[in-house]
Enzyme design. Structure first.
Site, mmCIF file in Angstrom:
data_model
loop_
_atom_site.group_PDB
_atom_site.id
_atom_site.type_symbol
_atom_site.label_atom_id
_atom_site.label_comp_id
_atom_site.label_asym_id
_atom_site.label_seq_id
_atom_site.Cartn_x
_atom_site.Cartn_y
_atom_site.Cartn_z
ATOM 1 N N ASN A 10 0.939 -1.173 0.037
ATOM 2 C CA ASN A 10 0.026 0.041 0.089
ATOM 3 C C ASN A 10 0.685 1.200 0.065
ATOM 4 O O ASN A 10 1.608 1.525 0.994
ATOM 5 C CB ASN A 10 -0.851 -0.086 1.172
ATOM 6 C CG ASN A 10 -1.762 1.196 1.526
ATOM 7 O OD1 ASN A 10 -1.787 2.146 0.628
ATOM 8 N ND2 ASN A 10 -2.255 1.437 2.506
ATOM 9 N N LYS A 12 0.215 4.154 -0.136
ATOM 10 C CA LYS A 12 -0.269 5.622 0.393
ATOM 11 C C LYS A 12 -0.402 6.733 -0.239
ATOM 12 O O LYS A 12 -0.338 6.328 -1.690
ATOM 13 C CB LYS A 12 0.021 5.668 1.811
ATOM 14 C CG LYS A 12 -0.028 4.360 2.779
ATOM 15 C CD LYS A 12 -0.136 4.531 4.019
ATOM 16 C CE LYS A 12 -0.114 2.959 4.863
ATOM 17 N NZ LYS A 12 0.135 3.132 6.393
ATOM 18 N N HIS A 96 -9.256 1.012 4.834
ATOM 19 C CA HIS A 96 -8.078 0.934 5.744
ATOM 20 C C HIS A 96 -8.186 2.097 6.910
ATOM 21 O O HIS A 96 -8.935 2.907 6.701
ATOM 22 C CB HIS A 96 -7.096 1.589 4.713
ATOM 23 C CG HIS A 96 -5.661 1.542 5.298
ATOM 24 N ND1 HIS A 96 -5.365 2.503 6.101
ATOM 25 C CD2 HIS A 96 -4.809 0.707 5.168
ATOM 26 C CE1 HIS A 96 -4.161 2.348 6.368
ATOM 27 N NE2 HIS A 96 -3.660 1.268 5.767
ATOM 28 N N GLU A 98 -6.705 4.458 8.085
ATOM 29 C CA GLU A 98 -6.592 5.880 7.674
ATOM 30 C C GLU A 98 -7.616 6.411 7.020
ATOM 31 O O GLU A 98 -8.055 7.582 7.236
ATOM 32 C CB GLU A 98 -5.266 5.984 6.819
ATOM 33 C CG GLU A 98 -4.129 5.836 7.624
ATOM 34 C CD GLU A 98 -2.851 5.091 6.919
ATOM 35 O OE1 GLU A 98 -2.870 5.237 5.866
ATOM 36 O OE2 GLU A 98 -1.854 4.645 7.479
ATOM 37 N N GLU A 168 -4.765 -5.030 10.619
ATOM 38 C CA GLU A 168 -3.751 -4.072 10.752
ATOM 39 C C GLU A 168 -4.010 -3.220 11.999
ATOM 40 O O GLU A 168 -4.831 -2.765 11.992
ATOM 41 C CB GLU A 168 -3.753 -3.300 9.433
ATOM 42 C CG GLU A 168 -3.445 -3.787 8.312
ATOM 43 C CD GLU A 168 -3.004 -2.595 7.302
ATOM 44 O OE1 GLU A 168 -1.931 -2.970 6.954
ATOM 45 O OE2 GLU A 168 -3.768 -1.662 7.041
ATOM 46 N N GLY A 174 2.987 2.257 10.824
ATOM 47 C CA GLY A 174 3.993 3.318 10.841
ATOM 48 C C GLY A 174 4.515 3.511 11.839
ATOM 49 O O GLY A 174 5.328 4.774 12.154
ATOM 50 N N SER A 211 3.925 -2.153 10.308
ATOM 51 C CA SER A 211 5.313 -2.295 10.486
ATOM 52 C C SER A 211 6.003 -3.592 9.909
ATOM 53 O O SER A 211 7.076 -3.742 10.727
ATOM 54 C CB SER A 211 5.804 -1.706 12.073
ATOM 55 O OG SER A 211 5.077 -0.521 12.191
ATOM 56 N N GLY A 232 2.951 -1.089 4.227
ATOM 57 C CA GLY A 232 2.945 0.211 3.803
ATOM 58 C C GLY A 232 4.544 0.760 3.610
ATOM 59 O O GLY A 232 4.871 0.461 2.301
ATOM 60 N N GLY A 233 5.055 1.170 4.404
ATOM 61 C CA GLY A 233 6.425 1.838 4.463
ATOM 62 C C GLY A 233 7.699 1.174 3.537
ATOM 63 O O GLY A 233 8.221 1.576 2.770
HETATM 64 P P1 13P Z 1 3.282 0.254 7.614
HETATM 65 O O1 13P Z 1 4.086 -0.816 6.741
HETATM 66 O O2 13P Z 1 4.046 1.596 7.060
HETATM 67 O O3 13P Z 1 3.364 0.188 9.176
HETATM 68 O O4 13P Z 1 1.630 0.519 7.173
HETATM 69 C C1 13P Z 1 0.718 -0.668 7.341
HETATM 70 C C2 13P Z 1 -0.254 -0.437 6.415
HETATM 71 O O5 13P Z 1 -0.964 0.698 6.754
HETATM 72 C C3 13P Z 1 -0.531 -0.961 5.146
HETATM 73 O O6 13P Z 1 -1.773 -0.586 4.757
#
Ligand code: 13P
Length: 253
Positions: A10, A12, A96, A98, A168, A174, A211, A232-233
């Site tokens: 993802n 983002k 998600h 967020e 998640e 993050g 993470s 994510g990251g």
């Molecule tokens: P991170 O891997 O950056 O923690 O993000 C996870 C996420 O929200 C994937 O949708």
């Protein structure tokens, strides 16, 4: 039931069209043939078309981070599932944390978005997870049940096979904090129970997210309760993403 791990990135609100295209080109160039892993990427909506174009003809699949419930109409700022199909996307995320936290999305709208995406022929990764305060108050299971309820209630035996769940924990996104192995196992087992309680066939495909990085991934993916990851990251850092893919390829399905 999937026969391969699913590793979904993802991106983002990172990598605009120019950067996304060059990242996708580098990824395409560097990736080794895959036998045990499906690799999916979800760029920002504005970058999804160029990434889909760049990755056309490869095993990598492109999707979106969200989708609207209507096919078209007066919904400023939203994206129709038909537009995603049009650019060659094969999946979308919904729900998600967020979106829920910052854009007021609910489990009901998540269910509507999921339904529309399924109707358009997309696979859907439905994201669920508890906030830190909910966890410390012992509400994790209840929160997950409430998030799943409207989504699972709308599935048929047929559409259920196109749905993937991503657990998640919000406090792990993050932050560098990862749920413990026991927590992941217990929570995924609970999600399976909720799935079964809706009389859906088979078992749910459940990804873990929060993470994930090349250091913690192997141990998590080795759990029989975990079918892959939503990242994510580490998915927008090419070296880390390639390493996660290599770990998935080395881990027994
Ligand atoms: P991170 O891997 O950056 O923690 O993000 C996870 C996420 O929200 C994937 O949708």
């Amino acid at each position: 039931m999937r026969t391969k791990h699913l590793l979904a990135g993802n991106w983002k609100m990172n990598l605009g069209p120019t950067h996304a295209r060059s990242y996708a080109a580098q990824l395409k160039e560097a990736i080794q043939p895959l036998s045990k892993t499906d690799v999916w990427v979800a760029p920002a909506t504005i970058s999804a078309a160029v990434v889909a174009e760049e990755l056309k003809g490869t095993a990598l699949q492109v999707g979106a981070q969200n989708v609207h419930w209507a096919d078209s109409g007066a919904f400023t700022g939203e994206t129709s599932p038909l537009f995603l199909k049009d650019i060659g996307a094969t999946f979308t995320l919904t729900g998600h944390s967020e979106r829920r936290q910052f854009f007021g999305e609910t489990s009901e709208t998540t269910a509507q978005r999921t339904q529309a995406a399924l109707k358009a022929g997309l696979e859907v990764i439905v994201c669920i997870g508890e906030m830190e305060s909910e966890r410390t108050s012992g509400l994790t299971k209840r929160v997950l049940e409430e998030q799943l309820q409207p989504v699972l209630a709308g599935l048929s035996a047929d559409t259920a096979t196109k749905v993937i769940l991503a657990y998640e924990p919000v406090w792990a996104i993050g932050t560098g904090k990862v749920a413990s192995i026991t927590d992941i196992q217990e929570t995924h087992q609970h999600i399976q129970k909720v799935w079964a309680s809706h009389n859906l066939p088979g078992t749910a495909v459940i990804l873990y997210g929060g993470s994930i990085n090349p250091t913690n991934f192997a141990e998590i993916l080795a759990l029989e309760e975990v079918h892959g990851a939503l990242v994510g990251g580490a998915s927008i850092k090419l070296d880390q993403w390639l390493e996660l893919i290599a770990i998935a390829e080395r881990t027994g399905v």
